[in-house]
Design a protein around this motif. Sequence first.
Motif, PDB file in Angstrom:
ATOM      1  N   PHE A  70     -60.896 -70.683 -12.084  1.00 21.47           N
ATOM      2  CA  PHE A  70     -60.275 -71.829 -11.410  1.00 21.47           C
ATOM      3  C   PHE A  70     -59.657 -71.398 -10.074  1.00 21.47           C
ATOM      4  O   PHE A  70     -59.877 -72.025  -9.033  1.00 21.47           O
ATOM      5  N   ALA A  71     -58.920 -70.276 -10.111  1.00 19.77           N
ATOM      6  CA  ALA A  71     -58.286 -69.769  -8.883  1.00 19.77           C
ATOM      7  C   ALA A  71     -59.346 -69.389  -7.850  1.00 19.77           C
ATOM      8  O   ALA A  71     -59.202 -69.675  -6.653  1.00 19.77           O
ATOM      9  N   ALA A  72     -60.424 -68.764  -8.316  1.00 20.34           N
ATOM     10  CA  ALA A  72     -61.487 -68.345  -7.393  1.00 20.34           C
ATOM     11  C   ALA A  72     -62.140 -69.565  -6.744  1.00 20.34           C
ATOM     12  O   ALA A  72     -62.456 -69.563  -5.557  1.00 20.34           O
ATOM     13  N   ARG A  73     -62.310 -70.625  -7.553  1.00 18.58           N
ATOM     14  CA  ARG A  73     -62.926 -71.835  -7.015  1.00 18.58           C
ATOM     15  C   ARG A  73     -62.028 -72.476  -5.953  1.00 18.58           C
ATOM     16  O   ARG A  73     -62.488 -72.958  -4.929  1.00 18.58           O
ATOM     17  N   LEU A  74     -60.725 -72.442  -6.206  1.00 21.62           N
ATOM     18  CA  LEU A  74     -59.787 -73.013  -5.235  1.00 21.62           C
ATOM     19  C   LEU A  74     -59.753 -72.209  -3.944  1.00 21.62           C
ATOM     20  O   LEU A  74     -59.593 -72.752  -2.857  1.00 21.62           O
ATOM     21  N   GLU A  75     -59.911 -70.907  -4.071  1.00 23.85           N
ATOM     22  CA  GLU A  75     -59.962 -70.100  -2.852  1.00 23.85           C
ATOM     23  C   GLU A  75     -61.193 -70.503  -2.050  1.00 23.85           C
ATOM     24  O   GLU A  75     -61.130 -70.654  -0.830  1.00 23.85           O
ATOM     25  N   GLY A  76     -62.299 -70.711  -2.779  1.00 23.56           N
ATOM     26  CA  GLY A  76     -63.542 -71.117  -2.127  1.00 23.56           C
ATOM     27  C   GLY A  76     -63.437 -72.466  -1.432  1.00 23.56           C
ATOM     28  O   GLY A  76     -64.080 -72.703  -0.417  1.00 23.56           O
ATOM     29  N   SER A  77     -62.610 -73.347  -1.970  1.00 20.39           N
ATOM     30  CA  SER A  77     -62.480 -74.667  -1.345  1.00 20.39           C
ATOM     31  C   SER A  77     -61.360 -74.672  -0.306  1.00 20.39           C
ATOM     32  O   SER A  77     -61.056 -75.703   0.287  1.00 20.39           O
ATOM     33  N   GLY A  78     -60.734 -73.512  -0.098  1.00 21.41           N
ATOM     34  CA  GLY A  78     -59.681 -73.420   0.916  1.00 21.41           C
ATOM     35  C   GLY A  78     -58.381 -74.085   0.497  1.00 21.41           C
ATOM     36  O   GLY A  78     -57.624 -74.551   1.333  1.00 21.41           O
ATOM     37  N   GLU A  79     -58.114 -74.124  -0.830  1.00 19.36           N
ATOM     38  CA  GLU A  79     -56.917 -74.817  -1.305  1.00 19.36           C
ATOM     39  C   GLU A  79     -55.950 -73.909  -2.066  1.00 19.36           C
ATOM     40  O   GLU A  79     -54.892 -74.353  -2.501  1.00 19.36           O
ATOM     41  N   PHE A  80     -56.316 -72.639  -2.211  1.00 22.28           N
ATOM     42  CA  PHE A  80     -55.498 -71.732  -3.022  1.00 22.28           C
ATOM     43  C   PHE A  80     -54.390 -71.087  -2.192  1.00 22.28           C
ATOM     44  O   PHE A  80     -54.634 -70.644  -1.081  1.00 22.28           O
ATOM     45  N   VAL A  81     -53.192 -71.029  -2.739  1.00 17.46           N
ATOM     46  CA  VAL A  81     -52.102 -70.327  -2.049  1.00 17.46           C
ATOM     47  C   VAL A  81     -51.585 -69.159  -2.874  1.00 17.46           C
ATOM     48  O   VAL A  81     -51.487 -68.044  -2.391  1.00 17.46           O
ATOM     49  N   ASP A  82     -51.268 -69.420  -4.147  1.00 20.51           N
ATOM     50  CA  ASP A  82     -50.657 -68.357  -4.937  1.00 20.51           C
ATOM     51  C   ASP A  82     -50.743 -68.699  -6.420  1.00 20.51           C
ATOM     52  O   ASP A  82     -50.802 -69.868  -6.789  1.00 20.51           O
ATOM     53  N   SER A  83     -50.767 -67.661  -7.248  1.00 16.85           N
ATOM     54  CA  SER A  83     -50.744 -67.870  -8.689  1.00 16.85           C
ATOM     55  C   SER A  83     -50.012 -66.701  -9.329  1.00 16.85           C
ATOM     56  O   SER A  83     -50.312 -65.544  -9.022  1.00 16.85           O
ATOM     57  N   GLN A  84     -49.047 -66.986 -10.181  1.00 15.58           N
ATOM     58  CA  GLN A  84     -48.258 -65.928 -10.823  1.00 15.58           C
ATOM     59  C   GLN A  84     -47.925 -66.331 -12.244  1.00 15.58           C
ATOM     60  O   GLN A  84     -47.752 -67.512 -12.534  1.00 15.58           O
ATOM     61  N   GLY A  85     -47.805 -65.318 -13.115  1.00 14.67           N
ATOM     62  CA  GLY A  85     -47.321 -65.555 -14.466  1.00 14.67           C
ATOM     63  C   GLY A  85     -45.933 -64.959 -14.613  1.00 14.67           C
ATOM     64  O   GLY A  85     -45.562 -64.049 -13.874  1.00 14.67           O
ATOM     65  N   LEU A  86     -45.149 -65.514 -15.538  1.00 23.85           N
ATOM     66  CA  LEU A  86     -43.791 -65.007 -15.747  1.00 23.85           C
ATOM     67  C   LEU A  86     -43.623 -64.530 -17.185  1.00 23.85           C
ATOM     68  O   LEU A  86     -44.142 -65.149 -18.111  1.00 23.85           O
ATOM     69  N   SER A  87     -42.880 -63.456 -17.342  1.00 23.78           N
ATOM     70  CA  SER A  87     -42.515 -62.994 -18.678  1.00 23.78           C
ATOM     71  C   SER A  87     -41.588 -64.015 -19.323  1.00 23.78           C
ATOM     72  O   SER A  87     -40.744 -64.601 -18.647  1.00 23.78           O
ATOM     73  N   PRO A 135     -52.902 -67.885   2.289  1.00 25.73           N
ATOM     74  CA  PRO A 135     -53.520 -66.557   2.389  1.00 25.73           C
ATOM     75  C   PRO A 135     -54.729 -66.581   3.325  1.00 25.73           C
ATOM     76  O   PRO A 135     -55.400 -67.608   3.456  1.00 25.73           O
ATOM     77  N   GLU A 136     -55.005 -65.424   3.920  1.00 22.49           N
ATOM     78  CA  GLU A 136     -56.110 -65.353   4.880  1.00 22.49           C
ATOM     79  C   GLU A 136     -57.466 -65.727   4.263  1.00 22.49           C
ATOM     80  O   GLU A 136     -58.237 -66.467   4.888  1.00 22.49           O
ATOM     81  N   PRO A 137     -57.786 -65.246   3.019  1.00 20.20           N
ATOM     82  CA  PRO A 137     -59.091 -65.640   2.444  1.00 20.20           C
ATOM     83  C   PRO A 137     -59.227 -67.156   2.272  1.00 20.20           C
ATOM     84  O   PRO A 137     -60.307 -67.711   2.446  1.00 20.20           O
ATOM     85  N   THR A 138     -58.131 -67.833   1.927  1.00 22.42           N
ATOM     86  CA  THR A 138     -58.174 -69.291   1.786  1.00 22.42           C
ATOM     87  C   THR A 138     -58.521 -69.939   3.120  1.00 22.42           C
ATOM     88  O   THR A 138     -59.377 -70.832   3.199  1.00 22.42           O
ATOM     89  N   MET A 139     -57.862 -69.477   4.205  1.00 20.95           N
ATOM     90  CA  MET A 139     -58.134 -70.062   5.519  1.00 20.95           C
ATOM     91  C   MET A 139     -59.557 -69.732   5.965  1.00 20.95           C
ATOM     92  O   MET A 139     -60.239 -70.567   6.563  1.00 20.95           O
ATOM     93  N   ALA A 140     -60.009 -68.498   5.637  1.00 20.54           N
ATOM     94  CA  ALA A 140     -61.372 -68.110   6.006  1.00 20.54           C
ATOM     95  C   ALA A 140     -62.381 -69.052   5.351  1.00 20.54           C
ATOM     96  O   ALA A 140     -63.358 -69.485   5.970  1.00 20.54           O
ATOM     97  N   GLN A 141     -62.131 -69.392   4.080  1.00 27.10           N
ATOM     98  CA  GLN A 141     -63.031 -70.304   3.376  1.00 27.10           C
ATOM     99  C   GLN A 141     -62.979 -71.703   3.975  1.00 27.10           C
ATOM    100  O   GLN A 141     -63.994 -72.379   4.097  1.00 27.10           O
TER     101      GLN A 141
END
Lengths: 135, 381
Positions: A40-57, B134-140
Motif C-alpha cells: 500500500f505504501a509503495a503504491r502511494l509513493e508511486g502515485s505521488g501521495e506518500f509522506v510518511d509511515s510509522q509504527g508505535l510500540s 519525500p523526494e521519491p514521492t515528488m519524483a513520482q
Amino acid sequence: MAKYLLLKHYRGAPAPVNDVPMDRWTPEEVAAHVQYMVDFAARLEGSGEFVDSQGLSPEGAFVRYGGEGRPPVVDGPFAETKDLIAGWMVIDVESRERAYELAAELSAAPGAGGRPIHEWLEVRPFLAVHSTVFD
Amino acid sequence: MNEALLRELVPAVIGVLVRRGAGFAAAEDAVQDALVEAVRADWAEPPRDLKGWLITVAWRKFLDAARAETSRRDRELRAEGEPAPGPAESSDDTLRLYFLCAHPSLTPASAVALTLRAVGGLTTRQIARAYLVPEPTMAQRISRAKRAVAGVRFTRPGDVATVLRVLYLVFNEGYSGDVDLAAEAIRLTRRLAAMTRHEEVAGLLALMLLHHARRPARTTPDGRLVPLAEQDRGRWDTRLIAEGVDVLQAALARDRLGEFQAQAAIAALHADAPTAAETDWVQIVEWYDELVRLTGNPVARLNRAVAVGEAEGARAGLAALAELDPGLPRHTAAAAYLHERAGDPATAARLYAEAARTALSLPERDHLTRQAARLNARPRE
C-alpha cells in the motif's frame, strides 16, 4: 494538496468487523497483513501521495514537567482504558474524499481467515503551515 | 555557478531539444541532468556561452539516455549524429512550456510540480522540500505528470487561465524549504507577462507584486499574523507597490477586466491608503461587486461582506454576511470581526474561539485564539 494523518489504534477505536486479535492469526495471515501495508505504501509513493509511515510500540508512559530542578514526573505504563495509537500513515492528497478513499483501502488489510479487517482508522487533516493572504 | 542564471535558461534549452526531435519527457530529464552537471562543475570561470554549453551537454545526455534504452532504437537512429540545423529556438518555446505544464489533463498538484521543474528549473529535491514531501514521492508526481502530457502536441498554446491558476497556486504556497515559492511565482509570472499581452497575466502579476509588497509587515518575527489594519505600513515595499500599480493600470487601460485585475485593484486600494482609517472602502466594495459578478466566487462574497462592514458600518456587513452559507471557510471569523465592530464583544469572543477550531492553518488558528483571548480578558462592565 493537503496532508492527512491516518491513525491506527491498538485500543480506543470502535471494534472492527473482523475482530480477531493479531496473536490468534496464523503466521501466514500476519505475513499477508504486513505485506499489504508495504504494498500500500509503495503504491502511494508511486502515485505521488506518500509522506510518511510509522509504527508505535504499545509500551509507553505519560510524562510531564515536575517543576524547577525536579525530575520529570512519569506516569505509566498506560492504563488499560487508554486510547492507544498503534501507528500512522501521512498522505498528501487532492481532497478529503481521496483521503477517505485511501483510508478505506488501508482498512481493508487482510486479517484472520485472509478476510479484510474493516478496521476503523482515524483520519485527521493537518493544519497548513502557512496562511494564505486574506486581507 | 550562478544557479538563478542557469534556471533562467532551462525552458529555452528544453525547447531546443524538443525542436531537435526529443520528446518532452526525455528532453526535460536531459536538461535536468545537464543542470546538475553545471552545478557540480565548479568552474573557475563559467563558459562564455552558458546556454550553448547547456544545449550541448543536454543533447549529449539525451543521446546517451536514448542509446541506453534499446526499446527506443527507432528514435535513437533518428536522433543519431549532428542535429539538423532546423529553425532557431524562439521565445515561443518557453511560452509553450508554460501551457504544456499547466495542461488541463493534469491535477493541480501535478501541474504545479511540473511547472516548477520544467519552467522554473528547480530540482526535484527543492520542490519536494518546498511541499514537505519525500523526494521519491515528488519524483513520482513529476514523472506521472510527464506521462500524462506525453501525447500532447507541444505546438499548441491553450487557455491562459489554466497557466494563471497554476502560478497563483505556487504563489500562495509561500515560503518553506530553501525555495521562496512566492518569489518564484513572481519570477515565472513576470516572464510570462513579458511574452504575452494578456490582461489577466498582467492582472495576476500586479496582484502578486502588491501582496508580496506587504509580506514583511504581515507577520511578526516570531510568526504571528498581523491583520491588515494593524500592519506597519512603513514596512511595505514601496518599489513593489509602484511596479504593481503600473502593471495594473496598463492592464485596466485595455478595458478587458478579469478576476485577477479586480483582485489587484482591491490590493492597490489598500496599498494606496496611508493609514488603515483612510482606506477607500466604498471603492473596494465596488471592486468586490465586480469580482462577484465575474466569478460568482463565494469567497469573494464573504470578503465583500467584510468590506461592506467597513464602508457602511458593521450592521450592514452582518446583514450581507447573513445571506451567505455559514459553512464557508472564514465565515465565522468574519462574523466574529463584524460583531466586535458592532459593539458585541461577548458574541465576538465566542465566535473567534469557534473560528479557531475550524481554522485551516496554524498561524490563523493562533491568531483567532489570540483574538478570543483578548476579548475574554476585557474588563467586565
